[in-house]
Design a protein around this motif. Structure first.
Motif, PDB file in Angstrom:
ATOM      1  N   LEU A  56       6.425   9.428  -4.265  1.00 25.11           N
ATOM      2  CA  LEU A  56       7.699   9.844  -3.680  1.00 25.11           C
ATOM      3  C   LEU A  56       7.889   9.277  -2.269  1.00 25.11           C
ATOM      4  N   LEU A  57       9.144   9.014  -1.929  1.00 22.25           N
ATOM      5  CA  LEU A  57       9.528   8.639  -0.578  1.00 22.25           C
ATOM      6  C   LEU A  57      10.778   9.424  -0.219  1.00 22.25           C
ATOM      7  N   LEU A  58      10.686  10.289   0.778  1.00 27.07           N
ATOM      8  CA  LEU A  58      11.847  11.021   1.285  1.00 27.07           C
ATOM      9  C   LEU A  58      12.449  10.224   2.427  1.00 27.07           C
ATOM     10  N   VAL A  59      13.747  10.011   2.393  1.00 27.89           N
ATOM     11  CA  VAL A  59      14.401   9.166   3.391  1.00 27.89           C
ATOM     12  C   VAL A  59      15.592   9.912   3.983  1.00 27.89           C
ATOM     13  N   TYR A  60      15.656   9.962   5.315  1.00 28.98           N
ATOM     14  CA  TYR A  60      16.816  10.549   5.984  1.00 28.98           C
ATOM     15  C   TYR A  60      16.983   9.904   7.353  1.00 28.98           C
ATOM     16  N   PRO A  61      18.208   9.863   7.872  1.00 23.24           N
ATOM     17  CA  PRO A  61      18.428   9.280   9.200  1.00 23.24           C
ATOM     18  C   PRO A  61      17.694  10.088  10.263  1.00 23.24           C
ATOM     19  N   TYR A  62      16.875   9.418  11.058  1.00 27.46           N
ATOM     20  CA  TYR A  62      16.036  10.135  12.013  1.00 27.46           C
ATOM     21  C   TYR A  62      15.733   9.232  13.204  1.00 27.46           C
ATOM     22  N   PRO A  63      16.730   8.970  14.050  1.00 25.55           N
ATOM     23  CA  PRO A  63      16.479   8.144  15.236  1.00 25.55           C
ATOM     24  C   PRO A  63      15.577   8.881  16.218  1.00 25.55           C
ATOM     25  N   TYR A  64      14.910   8.110  17.057  1.00 26.43           N
ATOM     26  CA  TYR A  64      13.959   8.678  18.007  1.00 26.43           C
ATOM     27  C   TYR A  64      14.206   8.057  19.371  1.00 26.43           C
ATOM     28  N   TYR A  65      14.393   8.922  20.387  1.00 23.33           N
ATOM     29  CA  TYR A  65      14.780   8.463  21.714  1.00 23.33           C
ATOM     30  C   TYR A  65      13.784   8.953  22.764  1.00 23.33           C
ATOM     31  N   TYR A  66      13.723   8.221  23.886  1.00 16.05           N
ATOM     32  CA  TYR A  66      13.072   8.746  25.084  1.00 16.05           C
ATOM     33  C   TYR A  66      14.047   9.678  25.801  1.00 16.05           C
ATOM     34  N   TYR A  67      13.507  10.764  26.362  1.00 21.14           N
ATOM     35  CA  TYR A  67      14.278  11.705  27.179  1.00 21.14           C
ATOM     36  C   TYR A  67      13.600  11.843  28.536  1.00 21.14           C
ATOM     37  N   ALA A  98       0.774  -2.520   9.071  1.00 22.70           N
ATOM     38  CA  ALA A  98      -0.244  -2.201   8.068  1.00 22.70           C
ATOM     39  C   ALA A  98       0.161  -0.985   7.242  1.00 22.70           C
ATOM     40  N   ALA A  99       0.765   0.015   7.897  1.00 25.16           N
ATOM     41  CA  ALA A  99       1.211   1.209   7.173  1.00 25.16           C
ATOM     42  C   ALA A  99       2.353   0.870   6.213  1.00 25.16           C
ATOM     43  N   ILE A 100       3.289   0.009   6.640  1.00 26.55           N
ATOM     44  CA  ILE A 100       4.389  -0.396   5.765  1.00 26.55           C
ATOM     45  C   ILE A 100       3.837  -1.068   4.513  1.00 26.55           C
ATOM     46  N   GLU A 101       2.881  -1.952   4.692  1.00 26.67           N
ATOM     47  CA  GLU A 101       2.287  -2.633   3.536  1.00 26.67           C
ATOM     48  C   GLU A 101       1.564  -1.639   2.636  1.00 26.67           C
ATOM     49  N   ARG A 102       0.832  -0.737   3.238  1.00 24.69           N
ATOM     50  CA  ARG A 102       0.067   0.249   2.471  1.00 24.69           C
ATOM     51  C   ARG A 102       0.975   1.237   1.748  1.00 24.69           C
ATOM     52  N   ALA A 103       2.167   1.459   2.265  1.00 28.27           N
ATOM     53  CA  ALA A 103       3.081   2.462   1.698  1.00 28.27           C
ATOM     54  C   ALA A 103       3.724   2.016   0.395  1.00 28.27           C
ATOM     55  N   ARG A 104       3.823   0.704   0.158  1.00 29.43           N
ATOM     56  CA  ARG A 104       4.483   0.175  -1.053  1.00 29.43           C
ATOM     57  C   ARG A 104       5.859   0.821  -1.244  1.00 29.43           C
ATOM     58  N   LEU A 105       6.702   0.694  -0.269  1.00 32.16           N
ATOM     59  CA  LEU A 105       7.973   1.408  -0.229  1.00 32.16           C
ATOM     60  C   LEU A 105       8.847   1.130  -1.441  1.00 32.16           C
ATOM     61  N   ARG A 106       8.922  -0.103  -1.875  1.00 32.48           N
ATOM     62  CA  ARG A 106       9.823  -0.462  -2.983  1.00 32.48           C
ATOM     63  C   ARG A 106       9.334   0.050  -4.327  1.00 32.48           C
ATOM     64  N   GLU A 107       8.085   0.487  -4.402  1.00 31.75           N
ATOM     65  CA  GLU A 107       7.549   0.997  -5.664  1.00 31.75           C
ATOM     66  C   GLU A 107       7.704   2.513  -5.792  1.00 31.75           C
ATOM     67  N   ARG A 108       8.195   3.170  -4.770  1.00 28.37           N
ATOM     68  CA  ARG A 108       8.267   4.626  -4.774  1.00 28.37           C
ATOM     69  C   ARG A 108       9.622   5.132  -5.265  1.00 28.37           C
ATOM     70  N   ARG A 109       9.639   6.350  -5.760  1.00 29.22           N
ATOM     71  CA  ARG A 109      10.869   7.029  -6.149  1.00 29.22           C
ATOM     72  C   ARG A 109      11.495   7.590  -4.876  1.00 29.22           C
ATOM     73  N   THR A 110      12.654   7.084  -4.502  1.00 34.57           N
ATOM     74  CA  THR A 110      13.263   7.422  -3.214  1.00 34.57           C
ATOM     75  C   THR A 110      14.281   8.548  -3.366  1.00 34.57           C
ATOM     76  N   LEU A 165      16.717   1.354   8.430  1.00 32.56           N
ATOM     77  CA  LEU A 165      15.757   1.699   7.391  1.00 32.56           C
ATOM     78  C   LEU A 165      15.621   0.579   6.374  1.00 32.56           C
ATOM     79  N   ALA A 166      16.737  -0.032   6.018  1.00 34.37           N
ATOM     80  CA  ALA A 166      16.710  -1.109   5.028  1.00 34.37           C
ATOM     81  C   ALA A 166      15.848  -2.271   5.503  1.00 34.37           C
ATOM     82  N   SER A 167      15.788  -2.477   6.814  1.00 33.50           N
ATOM     83  CA  SER A 167      15.026  -3.616   7.336  1.00 33.50           C
ATOM     84  C   SER A 167      13.532  -3.459   7.106  1.00 33.50           C
ATOM     85  N   TRP A 168      13.065  -2.227   6.928  1.00 30.45           N
ATOM     86  CA  TRP A 168      11.626  -2.019   6.755  1.00 30.45           C
ATOM     87  C   TRP A 168      11.123  -2.457   5.384  1.00 30.45           C
ATOM     88  N   THR A 169      12.001  -2.663   4.435  1.00 31.39           N
ATOM     89  CA  THR A 169      11.577  -3.117   3.115  1.00 31.39           C
ATOM     90  C   THR A 169      11.556  -4.642   3.019  1.00 31.39           C
TER      91      THR A 169
END
Length: 312
Positions: A220-231, A266-278, A298-302
Motif C-alpha cells: 500500500l501507498l497512502l498519498v495526500y498533499p503535505y507540504p513542509y515549511y520552515y517556520y 535510496a528510500a525512493i528506490e527501495r519503496a518501489r512506488l509504481r508497484e504499490r496500490r495507491t 509528488l508525481a516527480s518522485w516516480t
C-alpha cells in the motif's frame, strides 16, 4: 542572567539585527562567541533521524548566503520539545527556539513566520506503513479506502496527519511520545503506523533487531498533499528572508534537487512506488491551489532523478 542568551553578542546584536544578520561581515574579526546561534528542535530520541535532511538543508541555505549576510551557527534546542511546544516557544520569542519545520496551518502561521518553500517537495505525503508482521496477510487484501477503514492507524498526539486520516473516515489512535508509537504498534493498540517514504526505512532498520516482528507493509501507498515549511520566531524576519533566498538559489542551480535525492533517493528506490496500490486522501488543512502544486511535486518522485546541472 537569562538561561537563553541573545542571538548576538551585545556589541554586535543591534547592528546585525538591523542589517538582517549582514552586519557581522563588517564588524571586524568575528569570534566564535560573536556568531549568531540559531536554535532548531532537538531530536525526540537517540534513534530519531527524521529531521537530518532539514537541518542539512537549512545549513546549506545559510552557507549559500554567508558571503552577503555573515556566518551563523546552528545548534539544537536545550530541551526536547513537542511540536505544539515548539510553536508556543516560537510565538513567545524567548530564544529557546528560532526555527522549526511543519506543515501549513492557520494556527501555525499566527504564531510563527513561515517560508513558503516546500522543503521536501511533497515527499512526506507519500506514506508507507510500519506494521506487526502478523497482520500482513489481512492488509494484503486492502485495495481501497473502504477496506482500509477496517484497520486502525497510529499517529502522534497532535500530529496534523490525524486530521488528514479522519477526513477520510479512517480510524486513528493517538499516542504521546515518538518511541511509544513503535511499542504500541507491536502491542496491538493499532494496526498501521503510516510513515513518510523518507522516514520508514531508517525507522525500520534502526529498530528491527530489537523489535523482530516489526515489518514494512509491502503493497500500500497512502498519498495526500503535505507540504513542509520552515517556520521562524517573529523576531527572525531577516533570517527567514535569508533562508528563503538561499533555498531559491539552490533550486535555481539544481543543488536543492541534488540534496533531496542524496537524502531520499535510496528510500525512493527501495519503496518501489509504481508497484504499490495507491490510495489518495484529501488534506483538509490546505488550499486547493497548494494541493495541486503538491500533487505535481509528488508525481516527480516516480521519475528518475534529474541530472545535476554544474554550478557556475
Amino acid at each position: 542572567m537569562s538561561p537563553h542568551p541573545p542571538l548576538l553578542a551585545a556589541a554586535t546584536r543591534r547592528q546585525c539585527l538591523k542589517l538582517g544578520l549582514a552586519g557581522l561581515a563588517g564588524v571586524g574579526t568575528v569570534h566564535a562567541d560573536d556568531v549568531p546561534v540559531i536554535r532548531y528542535p532537538a531530536r525526540q530520541s537517540p534513534l530519531d533521524t527524521r529531521s537530518q535532511d532539514l537541518i542539512s538543508l537549512l545549513d546549506a541555505a545559510l552557507r549559500r548566503t554567508e558571503a552577503q549576510y555573515g556566518p551563523v551557527r546552528l545548534q539544537p534546542s536545550d530541551e526536547v520539545l513537542t511540536e505544539l511546544r515548539q510553536f508556543v516557544e516560537l510565538d513567545a520569542d524567548r530564544g529557546v527556539l528560532h526555527v522549526t519545520w511543519a506543515t501549513p496551518s492557520q494556527e501555525r502561521r499566527s504564531r510563527a513566520r513561515p517560508v513558503l518553500f516546500d522543503v521536501r517537495r511533497g515527499l512526506l505525503g507519500m506514506r508507507i506503513s510500519l506494521v506487526d508482521e502478523r497482520r500482513l496477510p489481512e492488509l494484503a487484501q486492502v485495495t481501497d479506502l473502504q477496506g482500509l477503514r477496517r484497520f486502525t492507524l497510529g499517529q502522534g498526539l497532535g500530529w496534523p496527519d490525524v486530521e488528514v486520516f479522519r477526513a477520510s473516515s479512517l480510524q486513528v489512535f493517538t499516542v504521546s511520545g515518538y518511541e511509544n508509537l513503535f511499542r504500541m504498534l507491536l502491542a496491538g493498540r493499532f494496526d498501521l503506523f503510516p510513515r513518510g517514504v523518507g522516514e520508514v526505512f531508517d525507522e525500520f532498520d534502526a529498530r528491527h533487531r530489537l523489535m523482530p516482528r516489526l515489518a514494512i507493509e509491502p503493497g500500500l501507498l497512502l498519498v495526500y498533499p503535505y507540504p513542509y515549511y520552515y517556520y521562524f520566531a517573529p523576531s527572525q524576519e531577516a533570517l527567514a528572508r535569508r533562508v528563503e533566498e538561499g533555498l531559491q538559489l539552490m533550486k535555481a542551480d539544481g543543488s536543492f534537487d541534488a540534496h533531496l535525492w542524496r537524502f531520499h533517493g535510496a528510500a525512493i528506490e527501495r519503496a518501489r512506488l509504481r508497484e504499490r496500490r495507491t490510495l489518495h486522501l484529501r488534506n483538509p488543512s490546505i488550499s486547493d491551489a497548494t494541493a495541486r502544486e503538491v500533487e505535481s511535486n509528488l508525481a516527480s518522485w516516480t521519475k528518475p532523478p534529474p541530472a545535476r546541472r554544474p554550478r557556475r
